[in-house]
Scaffold this motif. Structure first.
Motif, PDB file in Angstrom:
ATOM      1  N   ILE A   1      15.770  39.700  22.630  1.00  0.00           N
ATOM      2  CA  ILE A   1      15.290  40.961  22.065  1.00  0.00           C
ATOM      3  C   ILE A   1      13.775  40.893  22.040  1.00  0.00           C
ATOM      4  O   ILE A   1      13.192  39.924  21.541  1.00  0.00           O
ATOM      5  CB  ILE A   1      15.842  41.203  20.647  1.00  0.00           C
ATOM      6  CG1 ILE A   1      17.373  41.273  20.683  1.00  0.00           C
ATOM      7  CG2 ILE A   1      15.263  42.488  20.058  1.00  0.00           C
ATOM      8  CD1 ILE A   1      18.024  41.582  19.350  1.00  0.00           C
ATOM      9  N   VAL A   2      13.157  41.895  22.649  1.00  0.00           N
ATOM     10  CA  VAL A   2      11.697  41.991  22.594  1.00  0.00           C
ATOM     11  C   VAL A   2      11.348  43.286  21.879  1.00  0.00           C
ATOM     12  O   VAL A   2      12.183  44.180  21.786  1.00  0.00           O
ATOM     13  CB  VAL A   2      11.050  41.981  24.012  1.00  0.00           C
ATOM     14  CG1 VAL A   2      11.227  40.637  24.703  1.00  0.00           C
ATOM     15  CG2 VAL A   2      11.592  43.092  24.891  1.00  0.00           C
ATOM     16  N   GLY A   3      10.147  43.376  21.409  1.00  0.00           N
ATOM     17  CA  GLY A   3       9.768  44.627  20.750  1.00  0.00           C
ATOM     18  C   GLY A   3       8.502  44.474  19.953  1.00  0.00           C
ATOM     19  O   GLY A   3       8.055  43.354  19.674  1.00  0.00           O
ATOM     20  N   THR A   4       7.961  45.596  19.561  1.00  0.00           N
ATOM     21  CA  THR A   4       6.681  45.626  18.850  1.00  0.00           C
ATOM     22  C   THR A   4       6.816  44.992  17.463  1.00  0.00           C
ATOM     23  O   THR A   4       7.922  44.851  16.947  1.00  0.00           O
ATOM     24  CB  THR A   4       6.249  47.096  18.669  1.00  0.00           C
ATOM     25  OG1 THR A   4       7.405  47.825  18.217  1.00  0.00           O
ATOM     26  CG2 THR A   4       5.762  47.703  19.958  1.00  0.00           C
TER      27      THR A   4
ATOM     28  N   TYR B   1      17.200  43.287  25.403  1.00  0.00           N
ATOM     29  CA  TYR B   1      17.119  44.561  24.681  1.00  0.00           C
ATOM     30  C   TYR B   1      15.675  44.760  24.244  1.00  0.00           C
ATOM     31  O   TYR B   1      15.044  43.820  23.733  1.00  0.00           O
ATOM     32  CB  TYR B   1      18.016  44.546  23.446  1.00  0.00           C
ATOM     33  CG  TYR B   1      19.490  44.596  23.769  1.00  0.00           C
ATOM     34  CD1 TYR B   1      20.126  45.802  24.067  1.00  0.00           C
ATOM     35  CD2 TYR B   1      20.260  43.435  23.783  1.00  0.00           C
ATOM     36  CE1 TYR B   1      21.478  45.853  24.358  1.00  0.00           C
ATOM     37  CE2 TYR B   1      21.615  43.472  24.080  1.00  0.00           C
ATOM     38  CZ  TYR B   1      22.214  44.682  24.369  1.00  0.00           C
ATOM     39  OH  TYR B   1      23.548  44.728  24.672  1.00  0.00           O
ATOM     40  N   VAL B   2      15.182  45.972  24.434  1.00  0.00           N
ATOM     41  CA  VAL B   2      13.828  46.292  23.983  1.00  0.00           C
ATOM     42  C   VAL B   2      13.970  47.153  22.727  1.00  0.00           C
ATOM     43  O   VAL B   2      14.653  48.187  22.762  1.00  0.00           O
ATOM     44  CB  VAL B   2      13.041  47.069  25.059  1.00  0.00           C
ATOM     45  CG1 VAL B   2      11.609  47.328  24.604  1.00  0.00           C
ATOM     46  CG2 VAL B   2      13.062  46.321  26.386  1.00  0.00           C
ATOM     47  N   MET B   3      13.361  46.692  21.634  1.00  0.00           N
ATOM     48  CA  MET B   3      13.467  47.446  20.368  1.00  0.00           C
ATOM     49  C   MET B   3      12.151  48.112  20.021  1.00  0.00           C
ATOM     50  O   MET B   3      11.080  47.553  20.240  1.00  0.00           O
ATOM     51  CB  MET B   3      13.838  46.500  19.228  1.00  0.00           C
ATOM     52  CG  MET B   3      15.327  46.340  19.027  1.00  0.00           C
ATOM     53  SD  MET B   3      15.653  45.252  17.633  1.00  0.00           S
ATOM     54  CE  MET B   3      15.317  46.350  16.255  1.00  0.00           C
ATOM     55  N   ASP B   4      12.256  49.289  19.471  1.00  0.00           N
ATOM     56  CA  ASP B   4      11.076  49.991  18.961  1.00  0.00           C
ATOM     57  C   ASP B   4      11.525  50.833  17.763  1.00  0.00           C
ATOM     58  O   ASP B   4      12.526  51.548  17.848  1.00  0.00           O
ATOM     59  CB  ASP B   4      10.484  50.882  20.071  1.00  0.00           C
ATOM     60  CG  ASP B   4       9.101  51.384  19.706  1.00  0.00           C
ATOM     61  OD1 ASP B   4       8.403  50.704  18.932  1.00  0.00           O
ATOM     62  OD2 ASP B   4       8.723  52.469  20.189  1.00  0.00           O
ATOM     63  N   GLU B   5      10.823  50.702  16.662  1.00  0.00           N
ATOM     64  CA  GLU B   5      11.126  51.447  15.441  1.00  0.00           C
ATOM     65  C   GLU B   5      12.610  51.441  15.082  1.00  0.00           C
ATOM     66  O   GLU B   5      13.203  52.492  14.825  1.00  0.00           O
ATOM     67  CB  GLU B   5      10.609  52.888  15.580  1.00  0.00           C
ATOM     68  CG  GLU B   5       9.095  52.910  15.702  1.00  0.00           C
ATOM     69  CD  GLU B   5       8.497  54.310  15.666  1.00  0.00           C
ATOM     70  OE1 GLU B   5       9.276  55.279  15.705  1.00  0.00           O
ATOM     71  OE2 GLU B   5       7.272  54.404  15.595  1.00  0.00           O
TER      72      GLU B   5
ATOM     73  N   LEU C   1       8.915  50.802  29.040  1.00  0.00           N
ATOM     74  CA  LEU C   1       8.115  50.007  28.101  1.00  0.00           C
ATOM     75  C   LEU C   1       8.095  48.522  28.491  1.00  0.00           C
ATOM     76  O   LEU C   1       7.046  47.878  28.468  1.00  0.00           O
ATOM     77  CB  LEU C   1       8.741  50.172  26.706  1.00  0.00           C
ATOM     78  CG  LEU C   1       7.931  49.729  25.515  1.00  0.00           C
ATOM     79  CD1 LEU C   1       6.642  50.529  25.411  1.00  0.00           C
ATOM     80  CD2 LEU C   1       8.763  49.922  24.239  1.00  0.00           C
ATOM     81  N   TYR C   2       9.277  47.990  28.864  1.00  0.00           N
ATOM     82  CA  TYR C   2       9.366  46.579  29.243  1.00  0.00           C
ATOM     83  C   TYR C   2       8.469  46.320  30.446  1.00  0.00           C
ATOM     84  O   TYR C   2       7.666  45.387  30.457  1.00  0.00           O
ATOM     85  CB  TYR C   2      10.825  46.210  29.574  1.00  0.00           C
ATOM     86  CG  TYR C   2      10.997  44.757  29.960  1.00  0.00           C
ATOM     87  CD1 TYR C   2      11.289  43.801  29.000  1.00  0.00           C
ATOM     88  CD2 TYR C   2      10.860  44.335  31.286  1.00  0.00           C
ATOM     89  CE1 TYR C   2      11.447  42.453  29.335  1.00  0.00           C
ATOM     90  CE2 TYR C   2      11.006  42.993  31.639  1.00  0.00           C
ATOM     91  CZ  TYR C   2      11.300  42.060  30.657  1.00  0.00           C
ATOM     92  OH  TYR C   2      11.447  40.736  30.998  1.00  0.00           O
ATOM     93  N   ALA C   3       8.620  47.179  31.460  1.00  0.00           N
ATOM     94  CA  ALA C   3       7.863  46.971  32.703  1.00  0.00           C
ATOM     95  C   ALA C   3       6.361  47.005  32.423  1.00  0.00           C
ATOM     96  O   ALA C   3       5.625  46.112  32.864  1.00  0.00           O
ATOM     97  CB  ALA C   3       8.262  48.031  33.723  1.00  0.00           C
TER      98      ALA C   3
ATOM     99  N   GLU D   1      15.511  50.244  25.457  1.00  0.00           N
ATOM    100  CA  GLU D   1      15.827  49.893  26.849  1.00  0.00           C
ATOM    101  C   GLU D   1      16.738  48.673  26.826  1.00  0.00           C
ATOM    102  O   GLU D   1      16.650  47.859  25.905  1.00  0.00           O
ATOM    103  CB  GLU D   1      14.554  49.538  27.634  1.00  0.00           C
ATOM    104  CG  GLU D   1      13.645  50.711  27.898  1.00  0.00           C
ATOM    105  CD  GLU D   1      12.296  50.303  28.516  1.00  0.00           C
ATOM    106  OE1 GLU D   1      12.188  49.190  29.071  1.00  0.00           O
ATOM    107  OE2 GLU D   1      11.362  51.108  28.419  1.00  0.00           O
ATOM    108  N   ALA D   2      17.592  48.537  27.853  1.00  0.00           N
ATOM    109  CA  ALA D   2      18.465  47.366  27.939  1.00  0.00           C
ATOM    110  C   ALA D   2      18.750  47.058  29.394  1.00  0.00           C
ATOM    111  O   ALA D   2      18.893  47.966  30.211  1.00  0.00           O
ATOM    112  CB  ALA D   2      19.771  47.629  27.193  1.00  0.00           C
TER     113      ALA D   2
END
Ligand SMILES: Nc1ncnc2c1ncn2[C@@H]1O[C@H](COP(=O)(O)OP(=O)(O)OP(=O)(O)O)[C@@H](O)[C@H]1O
Ligand SMILES: [Mg+2]
Length: 301
Positions: A90-93, A266-270, A288-290, A275-276
């Motif tokens: 999991i990545v994200g801000t 998985y890309v997490m935001d708020e 966003l990931y790219a 994105e997955a």
């Protein structure tokens, strides 16, 4: 008021430390001791049991959550699957809710709505003690223990042989710097008692070795490689992949170079999954990931 709660905390801390091995059988690392102490243990008869030595699939189904004293939504109708025998990243801000998700997985908190299931059994039906015995968690801000290297690695693992400690250290890539310390595995760490202070990356490897002491089916690592340089990161990832082949693994990371090796990202935001996919799929998507990937890696070009 402050004094009362302080002495109370001291008493609780003492009793906790007295039962350190018992505590660490249940939970390996505590990000925030006081947050943990505030958790009320409900008097519940749990219906489900977690089969041991099996593979676990964990599903977050439309999970929403806010902290008890703050109405701000932290997880917002979040759905994702941690597949058995796979590495999920999991990545994200900052503040996206990644560490909160880990706390829910550990049953520190329950979702306000939606459900978390483990092999189709609702997580809320499973006794947290049972769950914690089958998982290893490396929290983002783990505690540095002021004791010997050997004790730091073996913490909470009962009756461990020296060889097990050595293998765990090797698995985490900690063996070479430990051997260079004056007293090797008997070197006392941490400045409090005049011990040796390690670098952030070295502490991170000690903590990893600790995580690898227990043979469990489910591993969660929150920012495991944040203090490692890129060479160390590659070395760590190689070792790690072999080790977690038969486990369900969740890695939370700001490093896209770590995330790219996961089977699913998985890309997490708020508080939401935005994105997955695999690394290649997400680059293809051009979202966003790219853009973050190109941003993070352009300095290496
Ligand atoms: N114990 C707490 N009580 C109240 N709010 C909290 C608590 N812990 C975290 N939060 C809030 O929940 C939100 C999500 O925090 P969380 O730590 O899950 O983010 P994160 O994605 O792990 O961020 P980072 O990348 O910085 O580690 C933040 O707004 C944070 O301030
Ligand atoms: Mg976090």
């Amino acid at each position: 008021m402050f004094y009362i709660s302080f002495t109370q905390s001291q008493r609780i801390m003492k009793s906790l430390l007295g039962n350190a091995s018992e505590l660490y059988k249940n939970i390996l690392f505590l990000e925030n001791l006081f947050e943990f102490l505030a958790i009320k243990i409900p008097d519940i008869k749990y219906k489900g049991r977690l089969p041991s030595r099996t593979s676990y699939e964990i599903v977050f189904d439309n999970v929403s959550f806010h902290y008890p004293h703050n109405k701000q939504i932290v997880l917002d109708s979040l759905s994702l699957t941690l597949k058995a025998r796979k590495i999920t990243a999991i990545v994200g801000t900052n503040g996206a809710g990644k560490s909160t998700l880990v706390k829910l997985l550990c049953q520190f908190y329950n979702p306000n709505s939606g459900e978390i299931k483990i092999n189709s059994t609702p997580l809320s039906d499973i006794d947290p003690k049972d769950l914690h015995q089958h998982m290893t968690v490396l929290f983002q801000n783990y505690i540095h223990y002021h004791m010997s290297v050997k004790e730091n690695i073996a913490l909470g693992s009962i009756g461990d042989e020296h060889n097990t400690i050595l293998s765990a250290a090797m698995a985490a890539g900690a063996d070479s710097f430990i051997e260079q310390l004056d007293e090797g595995y008997d070197t006392v760490l941490g400045r409090w008692f005049g011990g040796v202070e390690l670098s952030g990356g070295e502490w991170q490897r000690i903590a990893l070795a600790r995580a690898f002491m227990r043979d469990v089916g489910f591993i969660i690592l929150d920012e495991p490689t944040s203090a490692l340089d890129s060479w160390a990161e590659i070395d760590w990832l190689d070792r790690f992949r072999t080790l977690c082949q038969d486990k369900t693994t969740l890695i939370i990371t700001h490093r896209f170079t770590t995330a790219r090796h996961a089977d699913m990202i998985y890309v997490m935001d708020e508080g939401k999954v935005v994105e997955a996919g695999t690394h290649d799929e997400l680059l293809e998507l051009g979202g966003l990931y790219a853009s973050s990937w190109y941003e993070q890696t352009k300095k290496f070009k």
